[in-house]
Design a protein around this motif. Structure first.
Motif, short mmCIF file in Angstrom:
data_model
loop_
_atom_site.label_atom_id
_atom_site.label_comp_id
_atom_site.label_asym_id
_atom_site.label_seq_id
_atom_site.Cartn_x
_atom_site.Cartn_y
_atom_site.Cartn_z
N ASP A 178 -17.47 -12.04 -7.83
CA ASP A 178 -16.19 -11.34 -8.03
C ASP A 178 -16.10 -11.02 -9.53
OD1 ASP A 178 -13.58 -10.54 -8.49
OD2 ASP A 178 -12.73 -11.91 -6.99
N SER B 157 -13.08 -4.44 -9.40
CA SER B 157 -11.79 -3.75 -9.24
C SER B 157 -11.56 -2.90 -10.47
CB SER B 157 -10.66 -4.77 -9.13
OG SER B 157 -9.40 -4.14 -9.36
N LYS C 61 -7.10 -3.77 -15.41
CA LYS C 61 -8.40 -4.42 -15.66
C LYS C 61 -9.05 -3.83 -16.92
CE LYS C 61 -8.02 -6.36 -11.50
NZ LYS C 61 -7.88 -7.73 -11.10
N GLY D 33 -10.61 -3.37 -5.38
CA GLY D 33 -11.40 -4.58 -5.56
C GLY D 33 -11.45 -5.46 -4.32
N LEU D 34 -10.35 -5.54 -3.59
CA LEU D 34 -10.35 -6.34 -2.37
C LEU D 34 -11.36 -5.77 -1.38
CD1 LEU D 34 -9.30 -8.49 -0.37
CD2 LEU D 34 -7.39 -6.95 0.17
N ALA E 228 -6.94 -12.35 -3.73
CA ALA E 228 -7.81 -11.32 -3.13
C ALA E 228 -9.18 -11.89 -2.76
CB ALA E 228 -7.97 -10.14 -4.09
N ALA F 201 -14.03 -8.72 -10.87
CA ALA F 201 -12.81 -7.93 -11.09
C ALA F 201 -12.20 -8.14 -12.47
CB ALA F 201 -11.78 -8.27 -10.02
N GLN F 202 -12.49 -9.30 -13.10
CA GLN F 202 -11.90 -9.57 -14.43
C GLN F 202 -12.96 -9.57 -15.53
OE1 GLN F 202 -9.42 -13.09 -14.32
NE2 GLN F 202 -8.23 -12.34 -12.59
C1 LIG Z 1 -7.77 -7.84 -9.43
C2 LIG Z 1 -8.60 -8.82 -8.71
C3 LIG Z 1 -9.09 -8.59 -7.42
C4 LIG Z 1 -8.61 -7.49 -6.52
O1 LIG Z 1 -8.68 -6.21 -7.00
P1 LIG Z 1 -7.75 -5.05 -6.39
O2 LIG Z 1 -8.35 -3.82 -6.94
O3 LIG Z 1 -6.36 -5.31 -6.86
O4 LIG Z 1 -7.86 -5.12 -4.91
C5 LIG Z 1 -9.98 -9.50 -6.87
N1 LIG Z 1 -10.35 -10.59 -7.54
C6 LIG Z 1 -9.89 -10.87 -8.78
C7 LIG Z 1 -10.36 -12.11 -9.47
C8 LIG Z 1 -8.99 -10.00 -9.40
O5 LIG Z 1 -8.52 -10.31 -10.61
#
Ligand SMILES: *Cc1c(COP(=O)(O)O)cnc(C)c1O
Length: 361
Positions: free
Chosen positions: A156, A180, A185, A59-60, A87, A158-159
């Motif tokens: 973003d 991510s 997740k 995700g990063l 991140a 990721a969540q």
């Molecule tokens: C988990 C997360 C990331 C980063 O994801 P990774 O796969 O761990 O690098 C970025 N932003 C948010 C809000 C996250 O929860």
């Protein structure tokens, strides 16, 4: 003991299909960026309603490559919420850009769109909203501001896999959606993995180059790229899990609705708004005596987490970068928030048990 998370239990329903996928991939003899990655990319783009999806290593990297694709001048400013996982901020800093923090709305925990314009300067190039805990940001307002000031928007996500506002799914509002697939997740792999969604073919091509040493044709490099490729085995696992993502999200939503209905008024619960389809990557409550509450729950065999204990601008790594930006609302959230069990493996009985204990606090 009611655990906060247990990845073996979470993945148990997929074991058989995963074992088959592992055997297939092993025998295929092709382990990085192949047919299984292409299939997952197509499946996930379709799921999000986006034209393109490019798998990356985590995700990063998804955030970092998305920012990199625009070649912003070093020192340019990127608007970002003050209460996000580190991140999001790191992706900006690693690109040589300056994070400009905007406070969240205390009810949604997402970036307060009414506070964005006052932070825009001649150096501002992009807005990076975070759909925190699985709730979509106020994207209409954000996109209007972006249009007015000619800014790029990178979400973003990721969540928030599968989170919606009206009929639009995250990863589809801005220029890029960064995902991510970290194992915890809502759509989690069995290792690090990530992806970028977008609706612009040229940008998708650029990300494909950036993830693979900046090359389109092997051994010919057009960009200063990275190695951020997705493994075949993780793509195979992700395609399997993606077919159950709606089931996973709906399960988490039904657990959240129990908390929402049954928890008493001593706790500040997440806001539920019309037109918002929240996927509860995290179900948080807030309480003034948060640390005592966490201890009390643990004594009663209930594990919880804190997302997050320390705001980004208070982190040691961020001294000299964002520590001068004051963020009282973010701090208030960091000091009072507590994340309750809400995993795919939890049962409604587990949640009623947590509620019963919480309501006696
Ligand atoms: C988990 C997360 C990331 C980063 O994801 P990774 O796969 O761990 O690098 C970025 N932003 C948010 C809000 C996250 O929860």
């Amino acid at each position: 003991m009611i655990e906060y998370e247990n990845l073996a239990k979470l993945n148990q329903p997929f074991f058989e299909e995963y074992e088959q996928a592992f055997k297939d991939t092993l025998q295929s003899g092709w382990y990085i960026l192949g047919d299984k990655v292409k299939k997952f990319e197509m499946d996930f783009a379709t799921y999000c309603g986006a034209k393109h999806c490019v798998g990356v290593a985590n995700g990063l990297d998804a955030l970092q490559l998305a920012l990199c694709a625009f070649n912003f001048e070093k020192g340019s400013e990127v608007i970002v919420p003050s209460n996000t996982y580190i991140a999001t901020i790191l992706a900006i800093v690693q690109n040589g850009l300056q994070p400009v923090l905007v406070e969240p709305n205390i009810e949604t925990y997402n970036i307060d769109a009414t506070k964005i314009e006052e932070k825009i300067t001649s150096k501002t190039k992009a807005i990076l909203p975070v759909h925190l805990y699985g709730k979509v940001c106020e994207m209409n307002s954000i996109l209007n501001i972006a249009k007015k000031y000619n800014l790029k928007v990178i979400e973003d996500c990721a969540q928030a896999h599968g989170a919606k506002f009206k009929n639009s799914t995250v990863g589809n509002f801005g220029d890029f959606g960064a995902f991510s697939f970290y194992p915890t997740k809502n759509l989690g792999a069995l290792a690090d993995a990530g992806a970028i969604t977008c609706n612009n073919e040229k940008l998708a091509e650029k990300i494909k180059m950036l993830r693979n040493y900046g090359s389109k044709v092997k051994y010919f490099n057009e960009e200063v790229g990275f190695n951020s490729r997705l493994d075949e085995i993780q793509a195979a696992f992700l395609s399997i899990k993606l077919s159950k993502l709606d089931v996973i999200n709906n399960h988490k939503r039904s657990l959240a609705s129990i908390y929402q209905k049954e928890l008493n008024e001593n706790f500040i619960k997440p806001i539920v708004q019309e037109d918002y389809f929240d996927v509860y990557h995290i179900y948080n409550i807030r309480h003034e005596k948060r640390d005592k509450l966490k201890d009390y729950l643990l004594k009663n065999n209930i594990k919880t987490e804190i997302h997050y204990p320390l705001a980004p601008n208070k982190q040691k790594a961020m001294m000299g970068i964002i520590d001068k930006q004051l963020t009282p609302i973010a701090e208030e959230i960091h000091q009072t928030t507590l994340s309750l069990p809400v995993s795919y493996f939890h049962t409604t009985e587990d949640i009623y048990k947590v509620v019963e204990v919480l309501n006696k606090f």
